[in-house]
Design a protein around this motif. Sequence first.
Motif, PDB file in Angstrom:
ATOM      1  N   ARG A  48       0.855  -1.190   0.000  1.00 19.96           N
ATOM      2  CA  ARG A  48       0.000   0.000   0.000  1.00 19.96           C
ATOM      3  C   ARG A  48       0.894   1.243   0.000  1.00 19.96           C
ATOM      4  O   ARG A  48       1.674   1.455   0.926  1.00 19.96           O
ATOM      5  N   VAL A  49       0.790   2.051  -1.066  1.00 25.65           N
ATOM      6  CA  VAL A  49       1.611   3.257  -1.213  1.00 25.65           C
ATOM      7  C   VAL A  49       0.704   4.478  -1.064  1.00 25.65           C
ATOM      8  O   VAL A  49      -0.349   4.567  -1.702  1.00 25.65           O
ATOM      9  N   LEU A  50       1.126   5.412  -0.211  1.00 24.15           N
ATOM     10  CA  LEU A  50       0.365   6.628   0.063  1.00 24.15           C
ATOM     11  C   LEU A  50       0.976   7.813  -0.669  1.00 24.15           C
ATOM     12  O   LEU A  50       2.201   7.919  -0.774  1.00 24.15           O
ATOM     13  N   ASN A  51       0.126   8.707  -1.152  1.00 23.71           N
ATOM     14  CA  ASN A  51       0.562   9.990  -1.684  1.00 23.71           C
ATOM     15  C   ASN A  51      -0.037  11.060  -0.784  1.00 23.71           C
ATOM     16  O   ASN A  51      -1.201  11.411  -0.916  1.00 23.71           O
ATOM     17  N   ASP A  52       0.764  11.586   0.144  1.00 20.49           N
ATOM     18  CA  ASP A  52       0.299  12.633   1.042  1.00 20.49           C
ATOM     19  C   ASP A  52       0.432  14.016   0.421  1.00 20.49           C
ATOM     20  O   ASP A  52       0.060  15.017   1.035  1.00 20.49           O
ATOM     21  N   GLY A  53       0.985  14.090  -0.788  1.00 21.30           N
ATOM     22  CA  GLY A  53       1.110  15.369  -1.485  1.00 21.30           C
ATOM     23  C   GLY A  53      -0.224  15.829  -2.040  1.00 21.30           C
ATOM     24  O   GLY A  53      -1.198  15.071  -2.115  1.00 21.30           O
ATOM     25  N   ALA A  54      -0.271  17.096  -2.484  1.00 20.76           N
ATOM     26  CA  ALA A  54      -1.515  17.674  -2.995  1.00 20.76           C
ATOM     27  C   ALA A  54      -1.817  17.239  -4.423  1.00 20.76           C
ATOM     28  O   ALA A  54      -2.975  17.106  -4.808  1.00 20.76           O
ATOM     29  N   GLY A  55      -0.782  17.011  -5.233  1.00 23.32           N
ATOM     30  CA  GLY A  55      -0.997  16.705  -6.636  1.00 23.32           C
ATOM     31  C   GLY A  55      -0.787  15.241  -6.971  1.00 23.32           C
ATOM     32  O   GLY A  55      -0.235  14.466  -6.186  1.00 23.32           O
ATOM     33  N   PRO A  56      -1.206  14.850  -8.180  1.00 16.56           N
ATOM     34  CA  PRO A  56      -1.029  13.465  -8.611  1.00 16.56           C
ATOM     35  C   PRO A  56       0.445  13.167  -8.932  1.00 16.56           C
ATOM     36  O   PRO A  56       1.195  14.065  -9.306  1.00 16.56           O
ATOM     37  N   VAL A  57       0.823  11.905  -8.779  1.00 16.14           N
ATOM     38  CA  VAL A  57       2.190  11.470  -9.098  1.00 16.14           C
ATOM     39  C   VAL A  57       2.124  10.125  -9.811  1.00 16.14           C
ATOM     40  O   VAL A  57       1.146   9.391  -9.708  1.00 16.14           O
ATOM     41  N   THR A  58       3.198   9.835 -10.533  1.00 14.33           N
ATOM     42  CA  THR A  58       3.382   8.497 -11.087  1.00 14.33           C
ATOM     43  C   THR A  58       4.391   7.801 -10.198  1.00 14.33           C
ATOM     44  O   THR A  58       5.483   8.320  -9.968  1.00 14.33           O
ATOM     45  N   CYS A  59       4.010   6.655  -9.683  1.00 17.45           N
ATOM     46  CA  CYS A  59       4.860   5.914  -8.757  1.00 17.45           C
ATOM     47  C   CYS A  59       5.238   4.571  -9.370  1.00 17.45           C
ATOM     48  O   CYS A  59       4.394   3.879  -9.936  1.00 17.45           O
ATOM     49  N   GLU A  60       6.511   4.233  -9.258  1.00 15.59           N
ATOM     50  CA  GLU A  60       6.975   2.903  -9.648  1.00 15.59           C
ATOM     51  C   GLU A  60       7.278   2.125  -8.376  1.00 15.59           C
ATOM     52  O   GLU A  60       7.962   2.618  -7.489  1.00 15.59           O
ATOM     53  N   LEU A  61       6.749   0.907  -8.296  1.00 18.90           N
ATOM     54  CA  LEU A  61       7.026   0.045  -7.159  1.00 18.90           C
ATOM     55  C   LEU A  61       7.774  -1.181  -7.656  1.00 18.90           C
ATOM     56  O   LEU A  61       7.298  -1.884  -8.549  1.00 18.90           O
ATOM     57  N   GLU A  62       8.944  -1.416  -7.074  1.00 17.56           N
ATOM     58  CA  GLU A  62       9.747  -2.596  -7.396  1.00 17.56           C
ATOM     59  C   GLU A  62       9.749  -3.512  -6.186  1.00 17.56           C
ATOM     60  O   GLU A  62       9.967  -3.068  -5.065  1.00 17.56           O
ATOM     61  N   THR A  63       9.484  -4.785  -6.420  1.00 20.15           N
ATOM     62  CA  THR A  63       9.486  -5.772  -5.343  1.00 20.15           C
ATOM     63  C   THR A  63      10.483  -6.871  -5.674  1.00 20.15           C
ATOM     64  O   THR A  63      10.471  -7.408  -6.786  1.00 20.15           O
ATOM     65  N   GLU A  64      11.335  -7.172  -4.711  1.00 18.05           N
ATOM     66  CA  GLU A  64      12.316  -8.250  -4.848  1.00 18.05           C
ATOM     67  C   GLU A  64      12.000  -9.334  -3.830  1.00 18.05           C
ATOM     68  O   GLU A  64      11.634  -9.034  -2.697  1.00 18.05           O
ATOM     69  N   ILE A  65      12.176 -10.579  -4.246  1.00 21.30           N
ATOM     70  CA  ILE A  65      12.073 -11.718  -3.335  1.00 21.30           C
ATOM     71  C   ILE A  65      13.480 -12.260  -3.157  1.00 21.30           C
ATOM     72  O   ILE A  65      14.152 -12.599  -4.133  1.00 21.30           O
ATOM     73  N   LEU A  66      13.916 -12.330  -1.899  1.00 21.31           N
ATOM     74  CA  LEU A  66      15.258 -12.798  -1.572  1.00 21.31           C
ATOM     75  C   LEU A  66      15.172 -14.118  -0.823  1.00 21.31           C
ATOM     76  O   LEU A  66      14.250 -14.324  -0.016  1.00 21.31           O
ATOM     77  N   ASP A  67      16.137 -15.006  -1.068  1.00 19.02           N
ATOM     78  CA  ASP A  67      16.155 -16.277  -0.340  1.00 19.02           C
ATOM     79  C   ASP A  67      16.794 -16.071   1.037  1.00 19.02           C
ATOM     80  O   ASP A  67      17.175 -14.955   1.397  1.00 19.02           O
ATOM     81  N   SER A  68      16.935 -17.143   1.798  1.00 14.82           N
ATOM     82  CA  SER A  68      17.436 -17.035   3.173  1.00 14.82           C
ATOM     83  C   SER A  68      18.886 -16.576   3.242  1.00 14.82           C
ATOM     84  O   SER A  68      19.334 -16.068   4.268  1.00 14.82           O
ATOM     85  N   ALA A  69      19.635 -16.701   2.147  1.00 16.63           N
ATOM     86  CA  ALA A  69      21.027 -16.238   2.106  1.00 16.63           C
ATOM     87  C   ALA A  69      21.129 -14.789   1.636  1.00 16.63           C
ATOM     88  O   ALA A  69      22.220 -14.225   1.598  1.00 16.63           O
ATOM     89  N   GLY A  70      19.999 -14.182   1.247  1.00 13.27           N
ATOM     90  CA  GLY A  70      20.001 -12.795   0.789  1.00 13.27           C
ATOM     91  C   GLY A  70      20.146 -12.631  -0.710  1.00 13.27           C
ATOM     92  O   GLY A  70      20.228 -11.504  -1.197  1.00 13.27           O
ATOM     93  N   ALA A  71      20.149 -13.730  -1.457  1.00 15.37           N
ATOM     94  CA  ALA A  71      20.250 -13.647  -2.921  1.00 15.37           C
ATOM     95  C   ALA A  71      18.876 -13.309  -3.512  1.00 15.37           C
ATOM     96  O   ALA A  71      17.861 -13.859  -3.090  1.00 15.37           O
ATOM     97  N   VAL A  72      18.867 -12.404  -4.492  1.00 18.88           N
ATOM     98  CA  VAL A  72      17.615 -12.018  -5.136  1.00 18.88           C
ATOM     99  C   VAL A  72      17.166 -13.136  -6.069  1.00 18.88           C
ATOM    100  O   VAL A  72      17.881 -13.535  -6.974  1.00 18.88           O
ATOM    101  N   LEU A  73      15.952 -13.657  -5.834  1.00 17.73           N
ATOM    102  CA  LEU A  73      15.378 -14.722  -6.665  1.00 17.73           C
ATOM    103  C   LEU A  73      14.579 -14.153  -7.828  1.00 17.73           C
ATOM    104  O   LEU A  73      14.647 -14.659  -8.945  1.00 17.73           O
ATOM    105  N   GLN A  74      13.771 -13.148  -7.557  1.00 19.92           N
ATOM    106  CA  GLN A  74      12.898 -12.554  -8.569  1.00 19.92           C
ATOM    107  C   GLN A  74      12.753 -11.071  -8.286  1.00 19.92           C
ATOM    108  O   GLN A  74      12.764 -10.646  -7.127  1.00 19.92           O
ATOM    109  N   THR A  75      12.580 -10.294  -9.352  1.00 21.88           N
ATOM    110  CA  THR A  75      12.292  -8.863  -9.234  1.00 21.88           C
ATOM    111  C   THR A  75      11.140  -8.548 -10.175  1.00 21.88           C
ATOM    112  O   THR A  75      11.154  -8.952 -11.336  1.00 21.88           O
ATOM    113  N   VAL A  76      10.133  -7.849  -9.666  1.00 16.36           N
ATOM    114  CA  VAL A  76       9.001  -7.413 -10.479  1.00 16.36           C
ATOM    115  C   VAL A  76       8.753  -5.939 -10.183  1.00 16.36           C
ATOM    116  O   VAL A  76       9.078  -5.454  -9.098  1.00 16.36           O
ATOM    117  N   SER A  77       8.176  -5.228 -11.160  1.00 17.10           N
ATOM    118  CA  SER A  77       7.864  -3.823 -10.927  1.00 17.10           C
ATOM    119  C   SER A  77       6.598  -3.446 -11.681  1.00 17.10           C
ATOM    120  O   SER A  77       6.186  -4.128 -12.622  1.00 17.10           O
TER     121      SER A  77
END
Length: 189
Positions: A48-77
Amino acid sequence: NCRWYTGSGIYRHVWLITTDPVHIAPWGLQVTTPQISAEAATVEVATRVLNDGAGPVTCELETEILDSAGAVLQTVSAKAGIAGKSEHLFVHRVHVPKPALWSVETPILYNARSTARAGRGSDADNVNFGIRSIHFDADEGFLLNGQRVKLNGVCLHGDAGAVGTAVPERMWEYRFEKLKEMGCNAIRC
């Protein structure tokens, strides 16, 4: 003051959080695992991303899934427009091949890390999670990853005896280690 009265000031961690106008909501990152098999798991990350500003914005959200060793398995945006004084719920579904299932014996954790970017500002949050299935059945009881698990629990107060309610973290770790050695696998707070 007695040990049953906890209204005597600050006795847990306190944070002062400052953010850009566009930011991930506090406790705004949730992970579920709607489909699990030995071959693959589907991990759903809702941010859930909030925009507390007065005007509209374009937001990019990137999500990474990391394994137990900290290695990135997948990245989506994904990108979305967020009106001023509004919010947007990003939902990412990620495929994890051959997942290491969380269990009482092998408590393997993954990590979901989300980063929101809008203009020059950014915000990030992450959460640990286990890939596991749970089910309660009237005849079988509690099933974890399809296997019956007997719950052996205790009731645990939020204090630590003479230390009171400002319990050092290492004391909690020690307490949980000893309870696990005794066969405890469930706690009622």
